[in-house]
Write an enzyme that holds these catalytic residues in place. Structure first.
Site, PDB file in Angstrom:
ATOM      1  N   PRO A   2       0.847  -1.209   0.000  1.00 38.32           N
ATOM      2  CA  PRO A   2       0.000   0.000   0.000  1.00 38.32           C
ATOM      3  C   PRO A   2       0.876   1.250   0.000  1.00 38.32           C
ATOM      4  CG  PRO A   2      -0.580  -1.486   1.817  1.00 38.32           C
ATOM      5  CD  PRO A   2       0.673  -2.019   1.191  1.00 38.32           C
ATOM      6  N   GLU A   3       0.531   2.209  -0.850  1.00 41.83           N
ATOM      7  CA  GLU A   3       1.271   3.466  -0.932  1.00 41.83           C
ATOM      8  C   GLU A   3       0.402   4.595  -0.375  1.00 41.83           C
ATOM      9  OE1 GLU A   3       2.946   4.002  -4.878  1.00 41.83           O
ATOM     10  OE2 GLU A   3       2.944   1.851  -5.224  1.00 41.83           O
ATOM     11  N   LYS A  60       3.904   6.100   4.882  1.00 45.83           N
ATOM     12  CA  LYS A  60       3.025   4.932   4.783  1.00 45.83           C
ATOM     13  C   LYS A  60       2.659   4.386   6.160  1.00 45.83           C
ATOM     14  CE  LYS A  60       5.388   3.768   0.459  1.00 45.83           C
ATOM     15  NZ  LYS A  60       6.404   2.876  -0.112  1.00 45.83           N
ATOM     16  N   ARG A 267      13.118  -3.450  -8.730  1.00 43.56           N
ATOM     17  CA  ARG A 267      11.683  -3.165  -8.849  1.00 43.56           C
ATOM     18  C   ARG A 267      11.351  -2.835 -10.300  1.00 43.56           C
ATOM     19  NH1 ARG A 267       9.970  -0.824  -3.989  1.00 43.56           N
ATOM     20  NH2 ARG A 267       7.947  -1.570  -4.652  1.00 43.56           N
TER      21      ARG A 267
END
Ligand SMILES: [Zn+2]
Length: 278
Positions: A2-3, A60, A267
């Protein structure tokens, strides 16, 4: 993971659903979830019968402020979710590792498939000194996220590819892999470009699109992508996935060219080589 838009959505929902309620009971199903110097037993003793005064987000991290000067920090890491609801609702999730029973008979629960999420209890006035919080960069939703502050923050980096720099939480807090690709696509900036080589115009476009993309993503309650990992506190999916223009897309929404996938520091980065020239 989750960002900012997903954590912001959860934070707003927690405020709406739990503010003013009293914690009546605590349950841990996974010992290592609790970090810091406070034991599980102390944690329970400290927070039972405290009132939830409000919930806020820093980067976050979710911070639940309690009466008596205590705060509970939650970081969802890769696969964490927070659910709020009745016992029956919570029971439907097979990965619950932490529960707070609240004074209106609902539960605030943490579910985590991969068990990387973490919880910390700290004095509210000490939260700002925690390593996780102290080192956070600018909050793109805050008033002080001006172009000048953004530029100063970028200048802290002598070198670094812009996509990788956008992920650094001590520069700008809250951006992760999905939104970094989206922001650079919207700004028409190549993800491999070094921060020191960005033109003023490119920096301005990145700055504007950080705000634009993140605000819109919050409005759509975040992105639930193919892995279906992200859910809000009601178990609902975020609606921004249909607005994604680069991340895991095949064709560029603008020029219809092929979206390219590259790997940066392990990534995936998605971009359009035509619209985001080097
Ligand atoms: Zn394109």
């Amino acid at each position: 993971m989750p960002e900012l838009p997903e954590v912001e959505t959860i934070t707003r929902q927690l405020n709406r659903k739990t503010k003013g309620l009293i914690i009546k009971d605590v349950w841990f199903g996974w010992v290592k979830l609790l970090r810091g110097r406070i034991s599980q037993q102390e944690f329970k003793k400290t927070i039972i019968n405290r009132t939830i005064l409000g919930v806020n987000r820093q980067g976050k991290n979710i911070i639940i402020n309690l009466s008596g000067g205590w705060s509970c920090l939650i970081h969802l890491k890769l696969t964490g979710r927070i659910l709020v609801g009745s016992e029956e609702f919570i029971k439907q999730d097979p990965y619950i590792h932490f529960k707070l029973k609240l004074s209106n008979q609902t539960y605030l629960a943490l579910s985590d498939l991969r068990k990387f999420a973490r919880i910390l209890l700290e004095k509210t006035d000490k939260v700002k000194d925690l390593k996780e919080i102290k080192e956070l960069g600018l909050n793109p939703l805050a008033k002080d996220f001006t172009f000048k502050n953004f530029e100063n923050s970028l200048n802290k980096k002598r070198r670094g590819k812009i996509k990788e720099v956008l992920l650094e939480q001590n520069i700008i807090a809250g951006i992760g892999n999905i939104y970094a690709s989206e922001i650079l696509w919207a700004a028409k900036v190549n993800p491999l470009k070094d921060v020191q080589e960005l033109t003023l115009l490119e920096k301005k476009r990145i700055y504007q699109n950080i705000k634009k993309v993140l605000i819109k993503a919050v409005e759509f309650k975040g992105s639930t992508v193919a892995d279906k990992m992200y859910q809000d506190t009601e178990g609902k999916f975020g609606n921004y996935a249909s607005k994604l223009r680069a991340y895991h897309q095949e064709k560029c929404f603008r020029c219809k060219g092929q979206i390219k996938r590259i790997v940066q520091k392990g990534r995936s980065t998605f971009y359009c080589p035509k619209c985001q020239k080097e």
